[in-house]
Each structure stands twice: as structure tokens, then as C-alpha cells.
Design an enzyme around this catalytic site. Sequence first.
Site, PDB file in Angstrom:
ATOM      1  N   THR A 222      10.288  26.239  80.007  1.00 23.58           N
ATOM      2  CA  THR A 222      11.122  27.316  79.479  1.00 23.58           C
ATOM      3  C   THR A 222      12.365  27.516  80.331  1.00 23.58           C
ATOM      4  O   THR A 222      13.444  27.824  79.821  1.00 23.58           O
ATOM      5  CB  THR A 222      10.305  28.618  79.406  1.00 23.58           C
ATOM      6  OG1 THR A 222       9.108  28.386  78.651  1.00 23.58           O
ATOM      7  CG2 THR A 222      11.095  29.734  78.739  1.00 23.58           C
ATOM      8  N   GLU A 223      12.218  27.323  81.636  1.00 30.95           N
ATOM      9  CA  GLU A 223      13.350  27.499  82.546  1.00 30.95           C
ATOM     10  C   GLU A 223      14.349  26.353  82.465  1.00 30.95           C
ATOM     11  O   GLU A 223      15.557  26.568  82.460  1.00 30.95           O
ATOM     12  CB  GLU A 223      12.846  27.619  83.994  1.00 30.95           C
ATOM     13  CG  GLU A 223      12.162  28.928  84.307  1.00 30.95           C
ATOM     14  CD  GLU A 223      13.128  30.088  84.412  1.00 30.95           C
ATOM     15  OE1 GLU A 223      14.339  29.879  84.274  1.00 30.95           O
ATOM     16  OE2 GLU A 223      12.659  31.219  84.637  1.00 30.95           O
ATOM     17  N   SER A 224      13.860  25.110  82.422  1.00 28.37           N
ATOM     18  CA  SER A 224      14.775  23.978  82.621  1.00 28.37           C
ATOM     19  C   SER A 224      14.519  22.795  81.707  1.00 28.37           C
ATOM     20  O   SER A 224      15.248  21.806  81.791  1.00 28.37           O
ATOM     21  CB  SER A 224      14.668  23.492  84.074  1.00 28.37           C
ATOM     22  OG  SER A 224      13.373  22.940  84.316  1.00 28.37           O
TER      23      SER A 224
ATOM     24  N   LEU B  87      17.172  28.407  75.764  1.00 30.79           N
ATOM     25  CA  LEU B  87      17.022  28.310  77.216  1.00 30.79           C
ATOM     26  C   LEU B  87      17.994  29.230  77.931  1.00 30.79           C
ATOM     27  O   LEU B  87      17.652  29.903  78.896  1.00 30.79           O
ATOM     28  CB  LEU B  87      17.252  26.867  77.665  1.00 30.79           C
ATOM     29  CG  LEU B  87      17.311  26.602  79.163  1.00 30.79           C
ATOM     30  CD1 LEU B  87      15.947  26.850  79.782  1.00 30.79           C
ATOM     31  CD2 LEU B  87      17.759  25.181  79.432  1.00 30.79           C
TER      32      LEU B  87
ATOM     33  N   HIS C 119      15.747  37.491  88.166  1.00 30.67           N
ATOM     34  CA  HIS C 119      15.989  36.187  87.587  1.00 30.67           C
ATOM     35  C   HIS C 119      16.807  36.306  86.318  1.00 30.67           C
ATOM     36  O   HIS C 119      17.595  35.444  85.998  1.00 30.67           O
ATOM     37  CB  HIS C 119      14.633  35.577  87.287  1.00 30.67           C
ATOM     38  CG  HIS C 119      14.691  34.190  86.815  1.00 30.67           C
ATOM     39  ND1 HIS C 119      15.153  33.180  87.597  1.00 30.67           N
ATOM     40  CD2 HIS C 119      14.347  33.653  85.631  1.00 30.67           C
ATOM     41  CE1 HIS C 119      15.062  32.053  86.921  1.00 30.67           C
ATOM     42  NE2 HIS C 119      14.592  32.318  85.732  1.00 30.67           N
TER      43      HIS C 119
END
Length: 424
Positions: A205-207, A379, A414
Site C-alpha cells: 500500500t505504501e510503495s 497510492l 505519516h
Amino acid sequence: MGVKRVTKKFLKYLIPIFLVLLIIPFTDRRAHKRKENPFGSEQVRCAIRLGDYGKLSRGYLAGYHYEMLKTFIGSIGDSACIFIGEEGLPYADSLLKDSLDILVIPRKEYADTAGLQIWSLGDTNVVWVMRDSPNLNSEYAHWLIDLNGSSLHSSAQERFFNGFNPYRKHSERNREIISPYDGLLRKAAEKLGWDWKMLAALVWTESKFRIDTRSPRGASGLMQVMPATARIYGVTDLLDPEENIKAGTALLARLQRLYSDVAADRDEMTKITLAAYNAGPGRIADCIRLARAQGVDPSTWSNLCSVIPLMSQEADSLAGQDVLYGPFRGKETMAFVKAVLNQYDIFRGLPPRFRMTVDTLETESGDFPPDEDFAEMILMAADSLQRDSLSLEPGIVVKEEEKKETPTEQPTGHGQSSKGLSGR
């Protein structure tokens, strides 16, 4: 006489062996010394610049070439300084001027240049560009011969190009491989007390498992870690997958400790931890305080989500409701948690529990469409709007009895920018 003959024969063979044992280390040192300086620099400086060719549909190209660069440079006994190159900079000039050692670029972007040599690792669409030097060419050629057909290279090919990737056409996908970094994720998840597929879902999900992902706010690498967070956990190279995962999971472990006494169970603690990883613990502390002020049990993530809409009020109204750090939209954070849970379902072979769309970031059910541009929009949805610093200063603990001091402007979390208590 018999003893003398035996002794004489023993010495006859022992002395040459002894001399060989003395010579071998000396020869190895000389060979090692020759290998240490084919580039003539203390560190081998490498730029990976793939541009549009680095799309995920072609595989995890940046991560693959990063790993191969490390392998090559390690084989000559040197250390590497690898970075993601920017578009439009004259890297060929840097190679000729000896301020760069290796450039990884698409073959179509390289124009034949005197004094430079190109090499490929099998995929001729991406090349390594280096200075044209007999010594350097020899080192690379020997390494490439050893690499081709080796178990190390076949394993790398399998991990980077034959595992999970919904944006790539697979002829023979290995369904046992979730990411190129499954080994690292398994070890990190064990320390964290998570199912490793949940950690993999967070990283996806992050990258999307791309080491070259970088947010507008400066978060980078697999777990989108901010430099401030990296410094706290002693990490200096966020492009390095192992280092990035180390920093990201150290932060997750700390966040879990914050909510261990709040969450109803481990499942809820994981969800709240995911939210704090995105929004910052200051924001989640506000959610918990507001929930209690509204008579809502804060021990489940769904309960906290029910009060988040109230946090979009004006700052003056929120100040009277135990919200210390100002308005919080929260929509992106709620979508982030759902995206991670969706991907966790997918990695376990289950249908995802939510459907994500560009406009609303969620509907009732379904799967992600296999569209890479769509995936990039999802993203970056939270990040492009609000992600700021991810620092979490040592000693910060979220407690109900915390004093309401006048907060100073400080980046948090974040996914959100806030005041006072810092996030990731």
C-alpha cells in the site's frame, strides 16, 4: 636410518606446502588490492534512472538493478553509494568527469559516447553505462559470466519478475512469492508479532514494493519512511530495502506499544497502529480523546472512525472537545487502513473486503482493477495532500492524563500535518 628417511621425506613435502600457505595470502591480498580500485574512487557511485521505463508492469526494475549493483560492487571488494537519478541531468558527463561510476538507464536513452561502455544483464532494454576501461571491462565481464546461470541470479529473477504483480502479464507466475523482499518481511513481522502478509500488505500500500517510490513530502522507499524517522532508528540509507524495513517496523513496534492498553484485541491494535502509521500518533490520540468525550468506546477502529467526521470542525470548536492538534479530515487515513486490509485479504487468497475508487477511495466490495495509473492515484491520495514529517521523538507517550499545553507548530505523522505531538 628408517626414521631419518621418513623425516627427510616429510620435510621434503612439508616445506613446499608451508611456502604455498605463505604465498597464498600474499597473492590474495594483491588480487584483492587490484580489485579494490577498478573505479578509482572510495565508494562506487551509482545512479539508477529508469524514468517511464520503470513502470511496475515491467517488474521491479529499480529494486532488481539495485540488488545487482550491490552484488557486482561487493564482488570487487568495494562499497556502493546508490541513488535514484533525476530526469534531465547530464549523467554521461558525470561519468566522463569521474564524478559518477555507473549509470543504469533505458537503452533507448543512451547515445553512443566516446569513452563510455554499455553492458546489460540480459534485458537489453536497460543498460549499465561505465567508463571504457580495460580493467573495468574485464572485472565486469568476469562477474557477468559467473552471474549468468547462477542460483543467485535465477533467484533474483524469480523474486523480482515472477511473483505478485497485478500490473504485469504473467505466463508462469510463482504464487508463493508476494514480493522480492519476502525473506526480509518474514523476519521483520516475526519481531513485530504480525502475520508477515499483513506487513507485506502495508508495504504494498505504501510503495507497491518499489524502492524508488518517493512522496512529495520526502517519504521514501518501501515503507515510505521520512528522513527524521530514519535518523531516530539509526538508518542512513532509505533506498536499501533492509534498512528501510528496519526503520518502518521499528516505528510500527513503537506505535503498537502506544495502543496496547487502548485496543480491544490484537486485531484492533493492528488497525489503530496502521492508522497512526499514516496519520501520526498525535492525530490518533485526538481521536481517542474525542471518542471518550463523546461517550464512544475507543477500543475499536470502527468506533474511532465514527468520530473522525467531527474532527473536521474549526479549531476553536475542537479545542473545547479535547482535540489538541487541530482539524483532521481523516478520510485519507480511513482509506489507507481499508487499502491495507484489502491487500492483506488478497495476499491470503481471499476476496478483498472493500472496493476502492478514485473519487471516494471506497465502495462496498470488489477488487482493485489491474490499472497501474489508477494504483498510483490511490497510492498517493493521502500523501499528495497531507503527508509531512514522520518523526517520532524519543520519550513521547500518549496518555489520557496528558497536559493540554499550548502546542507549537510541528510536523507530525505519516499522512497528516499537525501540531505538538509528532507522528512518523
